[in-house]
Design a protein around this motif. Structure first.
Motif, PDB file in Angstrom:
ATOM      1  N   LEU A 141     -24.649  51.000 136.016  1.00 27.80           N
ATOM      2  CA  LEU A 141     -23.890  49.764 135.869  1.00 27.80           C
ATOM      3  C   LEU A 141     -24.676  48.569 136.416  1.00 27.80           C
ATOM      4  O   LEU A 141     -24.514  48.179 137.572  1.00 27.80           O
ATOM      5  N   PRO A 142     -25.536  47.968 135.596  1.00 25.03           N
ATOM      6  CA  PRO A 142     -26.140  46.710 136.023  1.00 25.03           C
ATOM      7  C   PRO A 142     -25.107  45.597 135.865  1.00 25.03           C
ATOM      8  O   PRO A 142     -24.379  45.570 134.872  1.00 25.03           O
ATOM      9  N   VAL A 143     -25.011  44.738 136.846  1.00 28.85           N
ATOM     10  CA  VAL A 143     -24.024  43.659 136.799  1.00 28.85           C
ATOM     11  C   VAL A 143     -24.660  42.447 136.129  1.00 28.85           C
ATOM     12  O   VAL A 143     -25.638  41.898 136.623  1.00 28.85           O
ATOM     13  N   TYR A 144     -24.104  42.063 134.992  1.00 30.07           N
ATOM     14  CA  TYR A 144     -24.582  40.896 134.258  1.00 30.07           C
ATOM     15  C   TYR A 144     -23.508  39.813 134.328  1.00 30.07           C
ATOM     16  O   TYR A 144     -22.398  40.006 133.811  1.00 30.07           O
ATOM     17  N   ASN A 145     -23.824  38.703 134.976  1.00 33.08           N
ATOM     18  CA  ASN A 145     -22.885  37.576 135.053  1.00 33.08           C
ATOM     19  C   ASN A 145     -21.514  38.018 135.566  1.00 33.08           C
ATOM     20  O   ASN A 145     -20.485  37.682 134.995  1.00 33.08           O
ATOM     21  N   PHE A 146     -21.544  38.804 136.630  1.00 32.28           N
ATOM     22  CA  PHE A 146     -20.355  39.283 137.352  1.00 32.28           C
ATOM     23  C   PHE A 146     -19.590  40.390 136.623  1.00 32.28           C
ATOM     24  O   PHE A 146     -18.571  40.855 137.115  1.00 32.28           O
ATOM     25  N   GLY A 147     -20.055  40.825 135.463  1.00 26.10           N
ATOM     26  CA  GLY A 147     -19.319  41.828 134.711  1.00 26.10           C
ATOM     27  C   GLY A 147     -20.228  42.903 134.133  1.00 26.10           C
ATOM     28  O   GLY A 147     -21.387  43.059 134.514  1.00 26.10           O
ATOM     29  N   LEU A 148     -19.659  43.642 133.179  1.00 26.38           N
ATOM     30  CA  LEU A 148     -20.369  44.741 132.521  1.00 26.38           C
ATOM     31  C   LEU A 148     -21.356  44.213 131.486  1.00 26.38           C
ATOM     32  O   LEU A 148     -21.093  43.190 130.854  1.00 26.38           O
TER      33      LEU A 148
ATOM     34  N   MET B  95     -24.401  51.266 140.580  1.00 27.69           N
ATOM     35  CA  MET B  95     -24.306  49.824 140.359  1.00 27.69           C
ATOM     36  C   MET B  95     -25.507  49.110 140.973  1.00 27.69           C
ATOM     37  O   MET B  95     -25.972  49.466 142.053  1.00 27.69           O
ATOM     38  N   ALA B  96     -25.990  48.085 140.280  1.00 26.66           N
ATOM     39  CA  ALA B  96     -27.013  47.202 140.845  1.00 26.66           C
ATOM     40  C   ALA B  96     -26.647  45.769 140.522  1.00 26.66           C
ATOM     41  O   ALA B  96     -26.197  45.471 139.412  1.00 26.66           O
ATOM     42  N   SER B  97     -26.808  44.884 141.510  1.00 23.83           N
ATOM     43  CA  SER B  97     -26.503  43.473 141.295  1.00 23.83           C
ATOM     44  C   SER B  97     -27.464  42.600 142.084  1.00 23.83           C
ATOM     45  O   SER B  97     -28.021  43.032 143.096  1.00 23.83           O
ATOM     46  N   GLY B  98     -27.625  41.373 141.603  1.00 24.10           N
ATOM     47  CA  GLY B  98     -28.471  40.435 142.320  1.00 24.10           C
ATOM     48  C   GLY B  98     -27.753  39.815 143.499  1.00 24.10           C
ATOM     49  O   GLY B  98     -28.249  39.820 144.622  1.00 24.10           O
ATOM     50  N   GLY B  99     -26.549  39.270 143.254  1.00 26.77           N
ATOM     51  CA  GLY B  99     -25.828  38.598 144.323  1.00 26.77           C
ATOM     52  C   GLY B  99     -24.397  39.036 144.515  1.00 26.77           C
ATOM     53  O   GLY B  99     -23.762  38.687 145.507  1.00 26.77           O
ATOM     54  N   THR B 100     -23.867  39.806 143.579  1.00 23.12           N
ATOM     55  CA  THR B 100     -22.469  40.233 143.640  1.00 23.12           C
ATOM     56  C   THR B 100     -22.295  41.404 144.594  1.00 23.12           C
ATOM     57  O   THR B 100     -22.949  42.437 144.439  1.00 23.12           O
ATOM     58  N   GLY B 101     -21.421  41.248 145.562  1.00 21.47           N
ATOM     59  CA  GLY B 101     -21.130  42.339 146.480  1.00 21.47           C
ATOM     60  C   GLY B 101     -20.200  43.345 145.840  1.00 21.47           C
ATOM     61  O   GLY B 101     -19.214  42.975 145.200  1.00 21.47           O
ATOM     62  N   ALA B 102     -20.497  44.620 145.988  1.00 18.30           N
ATOM     63  CA  ALA B 102     -19.648  45.667 145.415  1.00 18.30           C
ATOM     64  C   ALA B 102     -18.252  45.583 146.004  1.00 18.30           C
ATOM     65  O   ALA B 102     -18.074  45.531 147.223  1.00 18.30           O
ATOM     66  N   GLY B 103     -17.240  45.522 145.123  1.00 16.12           N
ATOM     67  CA  GLY B 103     -15.864  45.476 145.560  1.00 16.12           C
ATOM     68  C   GLY B 103     -15.396  44.110 146.029  1.00 16.12           C
ATOM     69  O   GLY B 103     -14.247  43.966 146.456  1.00 16.12           O
ATOM     70  N   SER B 104     -16.262  43.102 145.937  1.00 11.86           N
ATOM     71  CA  SER B 104     -15.892  41.759 146.377  1.00 11.86           C
ATOM     72  C   SER B 104     -14.992  41.094 145.341  1.00 11.86           C
ATOM     73  O   SER B 104     -14.813  41.594 144.232  1.00 11.86           O
ATOM     74  N   GLU B 105     -14.474  39.931 145.676  1.00 13.12           N
ATOM     75  CA  GLU B 105     -13.574  39.216 144.762  1.00 13.12           C
ATOM     76  C   GLU B 105     -14.280  38.724 143.509  1.00 13.12           C
ATOM     77  O   GLU B 105     -13.619  38.383 142.529  1.00 13.12           O
ATOM     78  N   ILE B 106     -15.605  38.715 143.518  1.00  8.89           N
ATOM     79  CA  ILE B 106     -16.344  38.319 142.310  1.00  8.89           C
ATOM     80  C   ILE B 106     -16.955  39.514 141.583  1.00  8.89           C
ATOM     81  O   ILE B 106     -17.724  39.341 140.641  1.00  8.89           O
ATOM     82  N   ASP B 107     -16.610  40.714 142.018  1.00  2.00           N
ATOM     83  CA  ASP B 107     -17.099  41.933 141.353  1.00  2.00           C
ATOM     84  C   ASP B 107     -16.108  42.336 140.267  1.00  2.00           C
ATOM     85  O   ASP B 107     -15.127  43.026 140.533  1.00  2.00           O
TER      86      ASP B 107
END
Length: 196
Positions: free
Chosen positions: A91-98, A136-148
């Protein structure tokens, strides 16, 4: 009895993909499993369209040959899920989503009467007794955060179709501290290995 593992990657990147590396490591933990492979970037799943929706909502006994043909790809994807004991999803996070490729896969496998059904007490998932591991991998989004909106949505949709045993291996916020994030994810994979 040999376990069956469904390995799904969705990253658009073939080289240097963190999620592809993580899913490969997770699959290696299950070295005795029979592995089914689905690369959604290499072989994209079609977006659903009006013809697909009409076929899906036509009772199976009433479908035309064309409608049956339209659903064959979806049927094949669902068959892989039904066959699998464990599903490993990159699950790469693209623009806060899938990634769109992964959302297209979800749209093809979430089918009323096949992977879930509606009852008097609400929806019921039909793919029970399975386990999922999300890498999951993301640049700035924290896993389980309000922006995840990625891992939380994927966990929700897996539960909706009956897969409630879900483990998240997160290499999140790589742009902030890549070394710490990758180390945390590797520790989670080592924990999976110890539990296997």
């Amino acid at each position: 009895m040999t376990q069956t593992l469904l390995h799904i990657d969705a990253s658009a990147r073939r080289q240097g993909s963190v999620t592809r590396d993580l899913t490969a490591r997770i699959v290696n933990v299950h070295s005795d499993a029979r592995v089914l492979r689905r690369d959604l970037a290499e072989t994209p799943v079609p977006q659903i369209d009006e013809t697909w929706v009409n076929a899906n909502f036509t009772p199976a006994a009433d479908r035309t040959e064309a409608q049956v043909e339209k659903l064959t790809g979806s049927d094949a994807l669902i068959s892989e899920l039904q066959e699998a004991d464990t599903i490993v999803i990159g699950l790469p996070v693209y623009n806060f989503g899938l990634p769109a490729a992964l959302k297209a896969w979800i749209d093809q496998i979430a089918r009323a009467g096949v992977t879930f059904r509606y009852t008097e007490t609400g929806p019921e998932g039909l793919l029970t007794g399975k386990r999922a591991i999300i890498a999951m991998a993301s640049g700035g989004t924290g896993a389980g955060s309000e922006i995840d909106f990625a891992s939380t949505y994927l966990q929700h949709i897996l539960g909706f179709i009956g897969i409630t045993d879900v483990t998240l291996v997160a290499a999140d916020q790589l742009a902030i501290n890549a070394d710490a994030s990758l180390s945390k994810a590797q520790g989670a994979i080592e924990a999976l290995a110890r539990a296997a």
